[in-house]
Write a protein that holds these residues in place. Sequence first.
Motif, PDB file in Angstrom:
ATOM      1  N   ASN A 141      -8.096  -0.105  -1.074  1.00 23.88           N
ATOM      2  CA  ASN A 141      -7.323   0.910  -1.100  1.00 23.88           C
ATOM      3  C   ASN A 141      -6.290   0.999  -2.386  1.00 23.88           C
ATOM      4  O   ASN A 141      -6.196   1.964  -2.746  1.00 23.88           O
ATOM      5  N   ARG A 144      -5.091  -4.859   2.284  1.00 23.67           N
ATOM      6  CA  ARG A 144      -5.558  -3.393   1.736  1.00 23.67           C
ATOM      7  C   ARG A 144      -5.875  -3.233   0.499  1.00 23.67           C
ATOM      8  O   ARG A 144      -5.721  -2.039  -0.131  1.00 23.67           O
ATOM      9  N   GLU A 146      -1.865   2.465   6.017  1.00 28.92           N
ATOM     10  CA  GLU A 146      -2.176   2.047   7.318  1.00 28.92           C
ATOM     11  C   GLU A 146      -0.508   1.617   7.642  1.00 28.92           C
ATOM     12  O   GLU A 146       0.133   1.287   7.017  1.00 28.92           O
ATOM     13  N   GLU A 182       0.823  -1.303  -0.044  1.00 31.01           N
ATOM     14  CA  GLU A 182      -0.033  -0.109  -0.034  1.00 31.01           C
ATOM     15  C   GLU A 182       0.916   1.284  -0.076  1.00 31.01           C
ATOM     16  O   GLU A 182       0.636   2.053  -0.777  1.00 31.01           O
TER      17      GLU A 182
END
Length: 269
Positions: free
Chosen positions: A140, A137, A179, A70
Amino acid sequence: MNNKIEKILNSDYIISFGSFLAQDNEEVKEAIIQTIAKKNAEFIYMHPIDNIDLKVYYSQLIKYEVGSEEGIASLLLETFATSPSSKIQGYLEDLDIGYISAESSAGEEEFEEAKEKSEEKTSKSLLVGRDITTHERAENIVKILAAIKKYTDLDVICLDEKTQKAVDSCEDENLEEVEELDSYNGTVVYTIFDEENCQKLVGSQSFARIAKIQNKDEVYLNFNGQKVKKEFIINEDLYGTVALCPIETDNISFLAENYRYKQVRIEKA
């Protein structure tokens, strides 16, 4: 010839992200090698595991921490974005680049170097592998990839068809903050599809030391109360502390579920 292969063959700049290419897709690997030979394409390989089969072909390796995809996607967006919308611009301004670089072990200067290599190129591709598809994730990351597709000159090519459709149809620019990274310490395995070697676990000398095992030991991989038996094989061409864990394509064990990296406990059989 499928559309993805055709796009790769027409590229003169390729970033591979989230795919251990040699084992993930032989056809894609061959297409990259072909376009390097024919068009002098620039090839940037981004993955937590170096790939001996690609070493002679990539001009840059960006090695990042397991689980940090991410953050890496956000750094790619920040590096290559031109004239983003005000919403995406706001997201980029709020990014803590230093923190993400430190957590992912991928330096800002590495992304700057990758950007410089792209400057004389005309047909640029970002090849996205299945590590992204299985990431917790992923939702996202898909939004970040959609922004990359829209606001950079990188054509986003996902090896997984479901992820490709999600990126192509995504119009949501409400990107979430990256995150905090989970740490993957100790013995970590990475699943690859390889019917021929599915009884084996392949790792480096470093992995063997950490796991306190030796070449040709029979071992159990323990994960969340489940276990699988493998024969451990040392591969001198592998470095680092992540071992390759071949499985069959129709495997239904914990190894085939969710994120491709698993932090396992290893015991001798």
